[in-house]
Design a protein around this motif. Structure first.
Motif, PDB file in Angstrom:
ATOM      1  N   MET A  96       0.829  -1.209   0.000  1.00 48.43           N
ATOM      2  CA  MET A  96       0.000   0.000   0.000  1.00 48.43           C
ATOM      3  C   MET A  96       0.863   1.258   0.000  1.00 48.43           C
ATOM      4  N   GLU A  97       2.017   1.179   0.630  1.00 55.35           N
ATOM      5  CA  GLU A  97       2.921   2.330   0.644  1.00 55.35           C
ATOM      6  C   GLU A  97       3.550   2.551  -0.725  1.00 55.35           C
ATOM      7  N   GLU A  98       3.879   1.456  -1.419  1.00 56.42           N
ATOM      8  CA  GLU A  98       4.542   1.560  -2.715  1.00 56.42           C
ATOM      9  C   GLU A  98       3.572   1.859  -3.853  1.00 56.42           C
ATOM     10  N   PHE A  99       2.382   1.258  -3.825  1.00 56.48           N
ATOM     11  CA  PHE A  99       1.468   1.324  -4.968  1.00 56.48           C
ATOM     12  C   PHE A  99       0.153   2.035  -4.683  1.00 56.48           C
ATOM     13  N   GLY A 100       0.004   2.600  -3.505  1.00 57.58           N
ATOM     14  CA  GLY A 100      -1.215   3.335  -3.169  1.00 57.58           C
ATOM     15  C   GLY A 100      -2.100   2.533  -2.241  1.00 57.58           C
ATOM     16  N   LYS A 101      -2.747   3.224  -1.330  1.00 54.47           N
ATOM     17  CA  LYS A 101      -3.507   2.539  -0.285  1.00 54.47           C
ATOM     18  C   LYS A 101      -4.738   1.797  -0.793  1.00 54.47           C
ATOM     19  N   THR A 102      -5.201   2.105  -2.005  1.00 57.16           N
ATOM     20  CA  THR A 102      -6.410   1.452  -2.508  1.00 57.16           C
ATOM     21  C   THR A 102      -6.117   0.240  -3.401  1.00 57.16           C
ATOM     22  N   ILE A 103      -4.857  -0.198  -3.449  1.00 55.90           N
ATOM     23  CA  ILE A 103      -4.475  -1.268  -4.362  1.00 55.90           C
ATOM     24  C   ILE A 103      -5.310  -2.531  -4.161  1.00 55.90           C
ATOM     25  N   TRP A 104      -5.588  -2.890  -2.911  1.00 54.13           N
ATOM     26  CA  TRP A 104      -6.329  -4.129  -2.646  1.00 54.13           C
ATOM     27  C   TRP A 104      -7.832  -3.923  -2.728  1.00 54.13           C
ATOM     28  N   VAL A 105      -8.321  -2.816  -2.177  1.00 55.21           N
ATOM     29  CA  VAL A 105      -9.770  -2.615  -2.131  1.00 55.21           C
ATOM     30  C   VAL A 105     -10.352  -2.371  -3.525  1.00 55.21           C
ATOM     31  N   GLU A 106      -9.592  -1.754  -4.415  1.00 56.52           N
ATOM     32  CA  GLU A 106     -10.095  -1.541  -5.772  1.00 56.52           C
ATOM     33  C   GLU A 106     -10.280  -2.871  -6.507  1.00 56.52           C
ATOM     34  N   LYS A 107      -9.371  -3.819  -6.274  1.00 52.09           N
ATOM     35  CA  LYS A 107      -9.516  -5.158  -6.864  1.00 52.09           C
ATOM     36  C   LYS A 107     -10.772  -5.830  -6.322  1.00 52.09           C
ATOM     37  N   CYS A 108     -11.000  -5.723  -5.022  1.00 50.46           N
ATOM     38  CA  CYS A 108     -12.172  -6.330  -4.402  1.00 50.46           C
ATOM     39  C   CYS A 108     -13.461  -5.693  -4.924  1.00 50.46           C
ATOM     40  N   ALA A 109     -13.462  -4.365  -5.052  1.00 51.90           N
ATOM     41  CA  ALA A 109     -14.640  -3.664  -5.560  1.00 51.90           C
ATOM     42  C   ALA A 109     -14.952  -4.080  -6.995  1.00 51.90           C
ATOM     43  N   ALA A 110     -13.913  -4.256  -7.808  1.00 50.95           N
ATOM     44  CA  ALA A 110     -14.110  -4.693  -9.188  1.00 50.95           C
ATOM     45  C   ALA A 110     -14.712  -6.094  -9.236  1.00 50.95           C
ATOM     46  N   ASP A 111     -14.254  -6.979  -8.337  1.00 49.67           N
ATOM     47  CA  ASP A 111     -14.799  -8.333  -8.279  1.00 49.67           C
ATOM     48  C   ASP A 111     -16.264  -8.314  -7.854  1.00 49.67           C
ATOM     49  N   ILE A 112     -16.592  -7.474  -6.890  1.00 46.72           N
ATOM     50  CA  ILE A 112     -17.988  -7.375  -6.445  1.00 46.72           C
ATOM     51  C   ILE A 112     -18.867  -6.804  -7.551  1.00 46.72           C
ATOM     52  N   PHE A 129     -11.006   4.561   4.074  1.00 53.46           N
ATOM     53  CA  PHE A 129     -10.924   4.772   2.632  1.00 53.46           C
ATOM     54  C   PHE A 129     -11.491   3.579   1.858  1.00 53.46           C
ATOM     55  N   GLU A 130     -11.509   2.393   2.472  1.00 57.15           N
ATOM     56  CA  GLU A 130     -12.114   1.238   1.805  1.00 57.15           C
ATOM     57  C   GLU A 130     -13.617   1.445   1.648  1.00 57.15           C
ATOM     58  N   GLU A 131     -14.242   1.939   2.700  1.00 55.10           N
ATOM     59  CA  GLU A 131     -15.678   2.235   2.614  1.00 55.10           C
ATOM     60  C   GLU A 131     -15.943   3.277   1.547  1.00 55.10           C
ATOM     61  N   LYS A 132     -15.046   4.244   1.417  1.00 55.62           N
ATOM     62  CA  LYS A 132     -15.208   5.280   0.401  1.00 55.62           C
ATOM     63  C   LYS A 132     -15.164   4.697  -1.004  1.00 55.62           C
ATOM     64  N   VAL A 133     -14.239   3.762  -1.251  1.00 58.39           N
ATOM     65  CA  VAL A 133     -14.148   3.120  -2.569  1.00 58.39           C
ATOM     66  C   VAL A 133     -15.427   2.358  -2.879  1.00 58.39           C
ATOM     67  N   ILE A 162      -2.011  -0.334  12.559  1.00 63.92           N
ATOM     68  CA  ILE A 162      -3.034   0.570  12.063  1.00 63.92           C
ATOM     69  C   ILE A 162      -4.224  -0.172  11.477  1.00 63.92           C
ATOM     70  N   SER A 163      -3.999  -1.339  10.887  1.00 61.15           N
ATOM     71  CA  SER A 163      -5.101  -2.094  10.281  1.00 61.15           C
ATOM     72  C   SER A 163      -6.093  -2.601  11.316  1.00 61.15           C
ATOM     73  N   LEU A 167     -10.520   2.100  12.421  1.00 60.03           N
ATOM     74  CA  LEU A 167     -11.970   2.359  12.406  1.00 60.03           C
ATOM     75  C   LEU A 167     -12.539   2.588  13.804  1.00 60.03           C
ATOM     76  N   LYS A 168     -11.711   2.976  14.738  1.00 61.76           N
ATOM     77  CA  LYS A 168     -12.180   3.168  16.114  1.00 61.76           C
ATOM     78  C   LYS A 168     -13.293   4.205  16.211  1.00 61.76           C
ATOM     79  N   ASP A 169     -13.238   5.258  15.419  1.00 67.33           N
ATOM     80  CA  ASP A 169     -14.228   6.331  15.486  1.00 67.33           C
ATOM     81  C   ASP A 169     -15.234   6.278  14.332  1.00 67.33           C
ATOM     82  N   PHE A 170     -15.214   5.197  13.579  1.00 68.39           N
ATOM     83  CA  PHE A 170     -16.115   5.050  12.434  1.00 68.39           C
ATOM     84  C   PHE A 170     -17.531   4.743  12.925  1.00 68.39           C
TER      85      PHE A 170
END
Length: 203
Positions: A96-112, A129-133, A162-163, A167-170
């Motif tokens: 996520m640091e090298e390729f952007g924080k949405t690298i995994w969630v965007e793949k999941c969103a595309a699959d859904i 940010f995952e919820e935002k995607v 951090i993972s 979402l403590k305040d979500f």
């Protein structure tokens, strides 16, 4: 209407159990994992199965020992990582640091987005940010996004990554108390009924 159900909770809190309950009550359901591609890469690199990785990732007694073998000297351990730490370091701290924080969630969103199912469950929702995607996809396609928090006060957890804490305040649509391992059938039935009625209970 296609619904994306995002489930959050600490390790061993019952996320997969709740997902299984939803699938048992609603046949038109498919389960997804944001971290699944990362797990496949790690498992292949380490020469183990994804099933093995999943089995041991919540057990601190199992992991990877990194040793050095200097010439004519005894071997020395320079690091030890449990499987959850390996996953966190690779998926979050590195990729996520090298390729952007949405690298995994965007793949999941595309699959859904390709899914033909009505209920699409994500069992490892961990960052705002995952919820935002997912929300951006839902707004574009007319889907619904629902968030569920599971907690279990019986768990003694001290994971500061951090993972596990982003979402403590979500504000979640639903909160499920799994303390004491109660029968959650009626709770999950009520949530499904509420989702179908589009009367999300935010609390």
């Amino acid at each position: 209407m296609k619904t994306i159900i995002l489930i959050n909770g600490p390790k061993r809190s019952g996320k997969n159990y709740v997902s299984e309950l939803i699938k048992s009550l609603e046949e038109d359901t498919q389960e997804f994992s944001i971290a699944e591609p990362a797990k496949r890469i790690i498992a292949k690199t380490m020469g183990i199965s994804v099933e093995d990785l999943n089995e041991y990732k919540d057990d601190d007694d199992y992991g990877l020992e990194i040793k050095v073998y200097p010439n004519n000297q005894p071997s020395a351990t320079i690091n030890y990582l449990n499987f959850r730490s390996i996953l966190q370091i690779f998926a979050v701290d590195s990729m996520m640091e090298e390729f952007g924080k949405t690298i995994w969630v965007e793949k999941c969103a595309a699959d859904i987005d390709k899914s033909k199912k009505v209920f699409n469950i994500v069992t490892d929702f961990r960052f705002p940010f995952e919820e935002k995607v997912f929300r951006e996809l839902a707004d574009t396609k007319g889907y619904e996004v629902v968030t569920i928090k599971i907690f279990n006060d019986d768990l003694k957890l001290n994971d500061s990554h951090i993972s596990e804490n982003a979402l403590k305040d979500f504000k979640f649509n639903y909160t499920i108390n799994n303390t004491g391992k109660p029968d959650l059938n009626n709770t999950v039935k009520s949530i499904i009924k509420s989702i179908k009625a589009k009367s999300l209970d935010l609390y």
